[in-house]
Each structure stands twice: as structure tokens, then as C-alpha cells.
Design an enzyme around this catalytic site. Structure first.
Site, PDB file in Angstrom:
ATOM      1  N   ALA A   1      -8.226   9.898   8.969  1.00 17.13           N
ATOM      2  CA  ALA A   1      -7.735  11.187   8.488  1.00 17.13           C
ATOM      3  C   ALA A   1      -6.828  10.996   7.273  1.00 17.13           C
ATOM      4  CB  ALA A   1      -6.994  11.902   9.611  1.00 17.13           C
ATOM      5  N   SER A  43       0.790  -1.229   0.000  1.00 18.39           N
ATOM      6  CA  SER A  43       0.000   0.000   0.000  1.00 18.39           C
ATOM      7  C   SER A  43       0.827   1.286   0.000  1.00 18.39           C
ATOM      8  CB  SER A  43      -0.950  -0.058   1.204  1.00 18.39           C
ATOM      9  OG  SER A  43      -1.949   0.896   1.088  1.00 18.39           O
TER      10      SER A  43
HETATM   11  C1  G16 Z   1      -3.122   0.627   6.568  1.00 14.49           C
HETATM   12  C2  G16 Z   1      -4.469   0.414   7.188  1.00 14.49           C
HETATM   13  C3  G16 Z   1      -5.024   1.745   7.630  1.00 14.49           C
HETATM   14  C4  G16 Z   1      -4.048   2.438   8.571  1.00 14.49           C
HETATM   15  C5  G16 Z   1      -2.667   2.513   7.939  1.00 14.49           C
HETATM   16  C6  G16 Z   1      -1.601   3.015   8.883  1.00 14.49           C
HETATM   17  O1  G16 Z   1      -3.245   1.456   5.453  1.00 14.49           O
HETATM   18  O2  G16 Z   1      -5.324  -0.208   6.252  1.00 14.49           O
HETATM   19  O3  G16 Z   1      -6.269   1.533   8.234  1.00 14.49           O
HETATM   20  O4  G16 Z   1      -4.481   3.703   8.873  1.00 14.49           O
HETATM   21  O5  G16 Z   1      -2.259   1.241   7.497  1.00 14.49           O
HETATM   22  O6  G16 Z   1      -1.490   2.123   9.938  1.00 14.49           O
HETATM   23  P1  G16 Z   1      -0.325   2.210  10.996  1.00 14.49           P
HETATM   24  O7  G16 Z   1      -0.372   3.600  11.550  1.00 14.49           O
HETATM   25  O8  G16 Z   1      -0.661   1.163  12.013  1.00 14.49           O
HETATM   26  O9  G16 Z   1       0.975   1.975  10.285  1.00 14.49           O
HETATM   27  P2  G16 Z   1      -2.578   1.099   4.065  1.00 14.49           P
HETATM   28  O10 G16 Z   1      -3.123   2.122   3.125  1.00 14.49           O
HETATM   29  O11 G16 Z   1      -1.091   1.195   4.247  1.00 14.49           O
HETATM   30  O12 G16 Z   1      -3.041  -0.303   3.799  1.00 14.49           O
END
Ligand code: G16
Length: 549
Positions: free
Chosen positions: A378, A67
């Protein structure tokens, strides 16, 4: 029927676990350096198949992506039958199985797991999988396929695709031919369903200005291209950062995470964006969306997930009222601790608002408790859920005036436009464009719904982020002991001060968020708290980042 031990053993030996590494199924699955994930992928293939067997042969999704992370990272996550994230209890099983150190240990742990989870091995196993554009993807998919093959799963390769399309495919496959049919179980089905709903919603709205879309040099570029073919008569999408061949370009100085964290325009957009023109950024797998524009002094103005939630919720509330359904359908909001204090104040004066831990899976489940649940982090990750009961009301409602009928049609079309399986940058983008067109808003009017409190996000690299434990939807630290009190002491010194610390579930860092009445104070508070975190974990004073005051 028993496990095909020999096949698993033989294939497993080709995917040894690196001895020194420990893997964890975190916020969004396993996520770390791509070149360390081979054994995890093989095991995930087998776990996905077992999950499918456990659920009577329902199709399970596997998405290979990291991601928003930089290009050398990769990851994998499992998608449950309705397109939602893997049930929480299985995250623990997945972590245990991924950390078995030899094939023998893995096979033993599998047998024990099959017994304790009461998995009927005679059931079929069906899995659909996809990947983003990362260079490490093909090899990791090959390891995944080895696992799927070893256990004899029926597997379908969705190829290079966005995360939200993979979630859509899972739900569409599992609901095909039922009263809950979600759409054609193909990518084309996804594009057709969403673009048809978009066209109905903007019918008669002329002159929507073109939208610049920063594709983060990722798979979202394909999705923008596909949607463009279908909707360009209504909305022109202008892709930038659609370079899928230059090594290292993915999410680099562009994309939704860059915009949110740096709170500025990706440098590549400076020559493209005109004063007043709105633009948006996707992330590497197109599940996050950030909007922004340049104001009349060419200052960057960010319209993040909180602003998207405010815009969309107000629009749905208005439609529900205009349809004569305000006594039957209520709208609620779900946020996380990262929601700007300005947005929480604005929204909670109008609607019920709930705060949950970071991670779409937490928001999604909380949003399911509302008739219409609007959830956005956010960082731009979110969607809107319409409950089964709400869909029933919408189907049965008899409007008594033409205006009610129009509003009802709009809501029904929104249920088709919105990808309700998970946050979807492209579906969300079209949703925002619908609302802007209906309200005749430019970025300026949208932005003025409420004023954001200045804020700052900081990452701290620590020796072991797992010592950080939180409670109260991650707003308070319980470990390391005493650190929260020190943070409170600091926060008290700042007007409208708020700060919290939590370990990331997707990167090997601790995240610090702070906000205050004035930007310089928000920055100062964030860096002071970051300094506390650094010192607490025994960081070398000589290496202490200079900005940690
Ligand atoms: C993933 C999750 C999100 C989260 C983000 C950051 O996003 O699907 O819900 O907000 O990680 O998470 P953390 O602060 O725990 O690193 P993505 O877009 O990277 O799949």
C-alpha cells in the site's frame, strides 16, 4: 586458499563496533542512525564478497540507503545476482557477523562461516555498490570499500544512484551476453531501455498532461532529470522538492511516506498543484511511488500502491485477453496486511490475491509463482513480474489479427518498461502514465475503480519492539501473550473494523494499522489499539501520548 586474515584484521581495527549497540538485518537490511553504522559497513563489504564467492563470482549489489527514513538514519542492504533481495538465510549470518564485538571475534566467526557455508575462497568476488544522497553516505561507503579491499573483491562504484538502478545494474551485469540479457549494465542503459519502451507504448497518444513529481529532496531528482531529457516530447515531468543541498530536507514533510502516513498533500505542493492535476511522490531512494490529485472541491485524493496494483493489473488482463492469450497467461496479485480492505475486496472478486508479510522480498517471491505477478505494498512499493514461461509464450505467440498483434506488442513493451528486479518509482510512474494514456483516465476515473475504507497508521515508540511477534502474514500477534485478544475485543466494536500490530523492520517503533467504515472511527480504533500497545510494554503513564485515548 584461505581468508586474508591479516588484511581483514588490520582494516577491521579501524572500524570498531560500538559496544552498546546490537544490529539486525531487518525488512530492508541494516538500518539505524547513520553515525553508528561504520563497523557494519566494513563487515558488509566482506559479507558481500563472500556471497559473490559462494555464487561462483556472480556480481552482488550493495546499496547504502535508508530510503524513506529521516536524514540522520542510514542503512545498507545486499542485492542477489538477479537483482532480488538477499536470500533470507544470509540475513541471519549477516546479523551474527555484524554483532561480533572485536576484530578477533569477527575473523573467527568469518572462518567458521566460510567452513559451514562451504564457501570456495578461490572463486572471484565481484561487487557493485551505490548510495543515496544522505550526508552520512560518503563515510559509510569508505568503510564499505575498506571491507571490499581487505578481502580483495573486484568492486565497482555506481556512485549516487537510486536503489532500483542499483538492482538493475546487478541483474544487467550478471546476465550480460546471455540469452537472459537484461540490458546494458550502465545507468545510461537503464534510462535508455525504459524510456524507449515508454515511447513505444505511448506512440500516437498525444496531449498527456504534465506530471508534478515530488522528489522527496532525494536522489530521485537525478532520475527525473535524466528521464526528462529522454521523454519530454511525450511527457513533461515537473520536479518539486529536488533540493539536494539543504541539510535535513530529505523526506522532510514530503515524499511517498509522508503522503501515505499523513494522507495529505506535502505542504510544498499546495502552491503548485491545480485542481484535477495529478501528481506523485517518490521516497528518498526512489523505490516507492504514491499518486494523488485534488478533486473538484480541492480535496486531496490519494492513489496509493493498492490503487496502482488495481490499475495495472486490469490493464494487463485486458491486453492478455486482446492478444488471445487468456487461456495461457493468468495474472495474480500479491498484497500485505496493509492493503486497504476495499482493494482486497475489489481485486479478489476478479483475480487470485495472496497476502504475505511486509517487505518487498516476501511479495517478490510470492509474485514469482504467477505467470504475471503484480505486487504492490500500500505504501507504493512494488512491481510486476513476468515469469520465464510467460516470456517464452510472448515470444512464440502468433497473433491472428492486427488487434491481437498490437496487444501482444504492448505486453512485450511492458516487459521492457517495468523494472522487474524490484519496486522502482520511476519505472512504475511511467507504467501508470502508459495505462492512464491508453484508458484516457484522469485521476478521477482511476480513483473510482473502488472506494477505499477510511484507515489510519500510527507509530508507537516502545522500550523493546522485539517482544512483538506475529503470525498469519502479520495479521495476528502471538506475543505479548493476550494482547491480540484485547485488540479483537476492540475491533468488534467498529463497523467494518480491522486492525493489526507489528514491529517495524526499518524504524525503532511498533506500527498500528486500523480501518473502519467512517474516518473518525478508523482514527479512534487506531489510537485505542496504540494505547493498548503502549500500556502493554510498560510505558510511563505520564508519557502516554494524549491521542492514545
Ligand atoms: C522498506 C521495505 C518495504 C517495507 C518498508 C516498511 O521500504 O523495502 O517493503 O514496506 O520498509 O517496513 P517496516 O514497516 O518493517 O518498517 P523502504 O522504502 O524504506 O526501503
Amino acid at each position: 586458499m584461505s581468508l586474508p586474515i591479516q588484511a581483514i584484521q588490520a582494516a577491521g581495527d579501524r572500524h570498531p563496533k560500538p559496544a552498546h549497540l546490537r544490529f539486525q538485518y531487518g525488512t530492508a537490511g541494516f538500518r539505524t542512525l547513520g553515525n553508528t553504522l561504520d563497523s557494519v559497513m566494513f563487515k558488509v563489504g566482506i559479507i558481500a564478497a563472500l556471497r559473490s564467492k559462494k555464487l561462483d563470482g556472480k556480481t552482488i549489489g550493495v546499496m547504502v540507503t535508508a530510503s524513506h527514513n529521516p536524514e540522520p538514519d542510514n542503512g545498507v542492504k545486499l542485492v542477489d545476482p538477479r537483482g532480488e533481495m538477499l536470500e533470507a538465510s544470509w540475513e541471519g549470518y549477516a546479523t551474527t557477523l555484524a554483532n561480533t564485538s572485536t576484530t578477533e571475534e569477527f575473523v573467527e566467526a568469518l572462518a567458521e562461516f566460510v567452513r559451514s557455508a562451504k564457501i570456495d575462497l578461490s572463486k572471484p568476488a565481484r561487487v557493485v555498490y551505490g548510495r543515496d544522497t544522505r550526508p552520512s553516505g560518503p563515510a559509510l561507503v569508505a568503510a564499505l570499500e575498506d571491507g571490499l579491499h581487505a578481502i580483495g573483491a573486484e568492486a565497482r562504484d555506481a556512485g549516487v544512484t537510486t536503489t532500483p538502478i542499483l538492482h538493475y545494474l546487478v541483474r544487467a551485469t550478471n546476465t550480460k551476453g546471455t540469452k537472459d540479457a537484461y540490458g546494458e549494465d550502465t545507468s545510461e542503459g537503464y534510462y535508455d531501455k525504459i524510456s524507449a519502451a515508454f515511447k513505444k507504448l505511448v506512440a500516437g497518444k498525444a496531449g498527456i498532461p504534465p506530471l508534478v513529481v515530488d522528489c522527496a529532496n532525494g536522489v530521485g531528482a537525478y532520475a527525473v532529470e535524466e528521464f526528462s531529457k529522454l521523454i519530454s516530447d511525450k511527457l513533461q515531468l515537473v520536479p518539486v522538492n529536488a533540493d539536494l543541498t539543504t541539510p535535513g530536507a530529505l523526506n522532510n514533510a514530503c515524499g511517498a511516506d509522508f503522503v501515505k502516513t499523513m494522507q495529505r498533500l506535502p505542504p510544498s505542493l499546495s502552491p503548485v498543484l491545480k485542481t484535477g492535476q495529478r501528481a506523485c511522490s517518490l521516497d528518498g531512494d526512489a523505490d516507492r511511488l504514491m499518486y494523488y490529485y485534488l478533486d473538484d472541491r480541492d480535496q486531496f485524493r490519494m492513489l496509493d500502491g493498492d490503487k496502482i496494483a488495481a490499475l495495472v493489473a486490469a490493464f494487463i488482463v485486458e491486453l492478455v485477453k486482446n492478444a488471445g492469450l487468456e487461456d495461457e497467461i493468468s495474472v495474480g496479485i500479491v498484497q500485505t496486511a496493509y492493503a486497504n480492505g476495499g482493494s482486497t475486496k475489489y481485486l479478489s472478486q476478479r483475480l487470485p490475491v495472496k497476502c504475505v508479510s511486509t517487505g518487498v522480498k516476501h511479495l517478490h517471491h510470492a509474485a514469482e509463482h504467477y505467470d504475471v505477478g503484480v505486487y504492490f505494498e500500500a505504501n507504493g512499493h512494488g512491481t510486476v513480474l513476468f515469469s520465464a514461461e510467460t516470456n517464452k509464450i510472448l515470444a512464440e505467440h502468433q497473433p491472428s489479427t492486427p488487434a491481437q498483434s498490437t496487444a501482444l506488442n504492448h505486453i512485450v513493451n511492458l516487459t521492457q518498461l517495468i523494472n522487474q528486479t524490484v519496486g522502482d518509482a520511476l519505472s512504475d510512474l511511467l507504467l501508470v502514465e502508459v495505462v492512464l494514456a491508453h484508458k484516457s483516465y484522469s485521476g478521477v476515473e482511476w480513483d473510482s475503480l473502488y472506494v477505499d475504507l477510511p484507515n489510519r497508521l500510527v507509530k508507537v515508540v516502545v522500550a523493546d519492539r522485539h517482544i512483538f511477534k506475529t503470525e498469519d502474514a502479520e495479521r495476528r500477534l502471538v506475543s505479548p501473550a493476550g494482547l491480540q485478544e484485547k485488540i479483537n475485543e476492540l475491533v468488534r466494536r467498529y463497523e467494518a473494523g480491522r486492525a493489526f500490530v507489528r514491529p517495524s523492520g526499518t524504524e525503532d517503533v511498533v506500527r498500528v494499522y486500523a480501518e473502519a467504515m467512517v474516518k473518525s472511527q478508523a482514527d479512534e480504533l487506531a489510537f485505542r489499539v496504540a494505547g493498548l500497545v503502549y500500556d502493554e510494554t510498560g510505558g510511563d503513564p505520564a508519557q502516554r501520548p494524549a491521542e492514545f485515548l
